[in-house]
Design a protein around this motif. Structure first.
Motif, short mmCIF file in Angstrom:
data_model
loop_
_atom_site.label_atom_id
_atom_site.label_comp_id
_atom_site.label_asym_id
_atom_site.label_seq_id
_atom_site.Cartn_x
_atom_site.Cartn_y
_atom_site.Cartn_z
N PHE A 43 -0.57 0.70 47.00
CA PHE A 43 -1.26 0.91 48.27
C PHE A 43 -2.18 -0.27 48.56
O PHE A 43 -2.58 -1.01 47.65
N THR A 78 -3.04 11.16 44.86
CA THR A 78 -3.36 9.75 45.10
C THR A 78 -3.96 9.59 46.48
O THR A 78 -4.91 10.26 46.84
N VAL A 79 -3.39 8.69 47.26
CA VAL A 79 -3.96 8.45 48.59
C VAL A 79 -3.75 9.66 49.48
O VAL A 79 -4.64 10.11 50.18
N VAL A 80 -2.55 10.22 49.47
CA VAL A 80 -2.27 11.46 50.18
C VAL A 80 -1.74 12.47 49.18
O VAL A 80 -0.59 12.39 48.76
N GLY A 292 -6.79 8.09 53.39
CA GLY A 292 -5.50 7.43 53.40
C GLY A 292 -4.93 7.27 54.79
O GLY A 292 -5.20 8.07 55.69
N ARG A 293 -4.16 6.24 54.98
CA ARG A 293 -3.42 6.00 56.21
C ARG A 293 -2.02 5.50 55.85
O ARG A 293 -1.81 4.95 54.77
N THR A 294 -1.08 5.64 56.79
CA THR A 294 0.27 5.10 56.64
C THR A 294 0.52 4.09 57.75
O THR A 294 0.26 4.37 58.92
N ARG A 311 1.24 2.28 52.30
CA ARG A 311 0.08 3.17 52.24
C ARG A 311 -1.19 2.33 52.21
O ARG A 311 -1.24 1.25 51.62
N LEU A 313 -5.56 2.66 51.73
CA LEU A 313 -6.75 3.44 51.40
C LEU A 313 -7.96 2.77 52.03
O LEU A 313 -8.31 1.63 51.67
#
Length: 422
Positions: A43, A78-80, A292-294, A311, A313
């Motif tokens: 990420f 994790t992030v999501v 988190g973002r995508t 991904r 963060l």
């Protein structure tokens, strides 16, 4: 990934990071505010305030949406993290997000938070009353966790009889390690809380009151009443979001005031300053460490190219320690103007419950300094979370103080107190 791209050996769930996240965050946002980590499936880590803000203000490029169903092979925790349903409204994007946010604001506006202040004060006073005659209190388990839990359950419309169970479960869900028998027990307890919400939905549809569940049963999005699953998803986000995040802020603030008696004395002598210090404590003790973002299409973050599907963060905690925005970021300065702090997030997804959290802070810190002014933590007994990848807080914080009198008549249960409030 080409070797020319910035890389960092960073794991936000590691014990190493938990030992001193402040030093780690300052080092990262100073040297490389955008970098790639190979941990947890890989990420992008964004730590500079400007770069975090850049991403947060572009929801069309950097999506908050949670995948449904979760893709096989996605690393857990994790992030999501994995989830059986999306978190509403946290994990949806505009334009759908904007309709949800506008509708929910009726419960979370500054006006709504001000109306809650008397109830927050009564819950706080009741929690202190349970311990003030003994001279001993756990500032987490007996105060910083119960008050946000009580007001959150009150708002949502859950039965107050089991508030202690639910408060403990939401607290433990954050710090208990997945894959252990204890986590299975805690997860089962939280599932029971959500099942209680599920059982209440048809009752509130038939006979709505003024609580949050009742409101959701009547809510229309896109011209249609929302489903039971979306009601559950909303409560699944609101309940944890309203409890342990505020718990972490309160506990960290009380720890600081134990170690920095000049700051404590200043706030005791001038309690009107307490609301204005909230942003500085949020900046330094950022409870929710990141989000988190995508990446939705090929783009850049601070000049670093990122690809669709990557991904990201966003580290609110690191952005809050960026010296370019907050000089001497590793020091708490009660006179600092920290209103730009990112602890509640930045952009359209800024925390919807922030006004209630601020009111919790103002009331609880004020009550402690008024009624337990000489409190001191029991040496060696405070226990921090082993990892702070999600929330930076405390498991427990035993303290002692000079005993004092109760503030009112003895009320045995939260249910009785709730009934007295009307």
């Amino acid at each position: 990934m080409p070797d020319t791209e910035p890389k960092v050996d960073f794991d936000h769930h590691s014990e190493e990071y938990a030992r001193d996240p402040w030093a780690a965050n300052i080092a990262m946002n100073t040297r490389c505010p955008v970098a790639h980590s190979s941990h947890h499936g890989g990420f992008w880590l964004v730590t500079g305030f400007q770069q975090v803000s850049e991403v947060a203000h572009q929801p069309q490029l950097f999506s908050s949406a949670h995948e449904l169903p979760n893709k096989p092979g996605r690393p857990q925790g994790t992030v999501v993290p994995a989830s059986s349903f999306r978190g509403l409204p946290l994990e949806i994007d505009p334009p759908e997000f904007l309709e949800w946010r506008k509708a929910l604001n009726i419960f979370f506006s500054p006006t709504a938070a001000r109306k809650l202040r008397p109830r927050i004060a009564q819950y706080t006073s009741w929690c202190v009353d349970q311990h003030i005659e003994s001279g001993e209190i756990d500032l987490v388990m007996d105060l910083s966790n119960p008050v946000p839990a009580l007001i959150t359950l009150d708002i949502v419309g859950l039965p107050m009889d089991d508030w202690r169970l639910y408060a403990d479960v939401v607290h433990a869900l954050v710090y208990t390690h997945p894959g252990t028998p204890e986590f299975d027990r805690v997860e089962a307890g939280f599932a029971q809380l959500i099942e209680t919400v599920r059982e209440l939905i048809p009752k509130r549809r038939a006979n709505p009151g003024d609580d949050f569940i009742s409101f959701l049963t009547q809510l229309e999005i896109g011209g249609r009443k929302i489903s039971d699953e979306d009601i559950l998803a909303t409560c699944n986000a609101v309940i944890p979001g309203g409890v342990d995040t505020t718990t972490a802020l309160l506990a960290s603030t009380l720890d600081h005031l134990d170690r920095n008696r000049a700051d404590r004395r200043r706030l005791i002598d001038s309690p009107e300053l307490i609301p204005g210090t909230c942003d500085e404590f949020l900046r330094y003790f950022t409870p929710v460490m990141g989000a988190g973002r995508t990446v939705m299409e090929d783009a850049e973050i601070g000049g670093c190219p990122v690809k669709a599907g990557d991904r990201v963060l966003l580290s609110w905690a690191a952005a809050n320690l960026d010296a370019r925005v907050f000089p001497q970021p590793d020091a708490i300065d009660l006179d600092r103007d920290a209103r730009k702090q990112a602890a509640f997030g930045i952009g359209v997804h800024r925390c919807i419950g922030r006004h209630i959290a601020r009111m919790d802070f103002e009331v609880v810190i004020g009550e402690v300094l008024r009624r337990l002014p000489d409190y001191h933590l029991v040496e060696g007994e405070a226990e921090r979370y082993a990892t702070v990848g999600q929330i930076n807080g405390y498991v427990k914080m035993p303290a002692r103080f000079t005993p004092g009198p109760r503030s009112g008549p003895q009320v045995e249960t939260a249910t009785e107190l709730h009934s007295l409030m009307g």
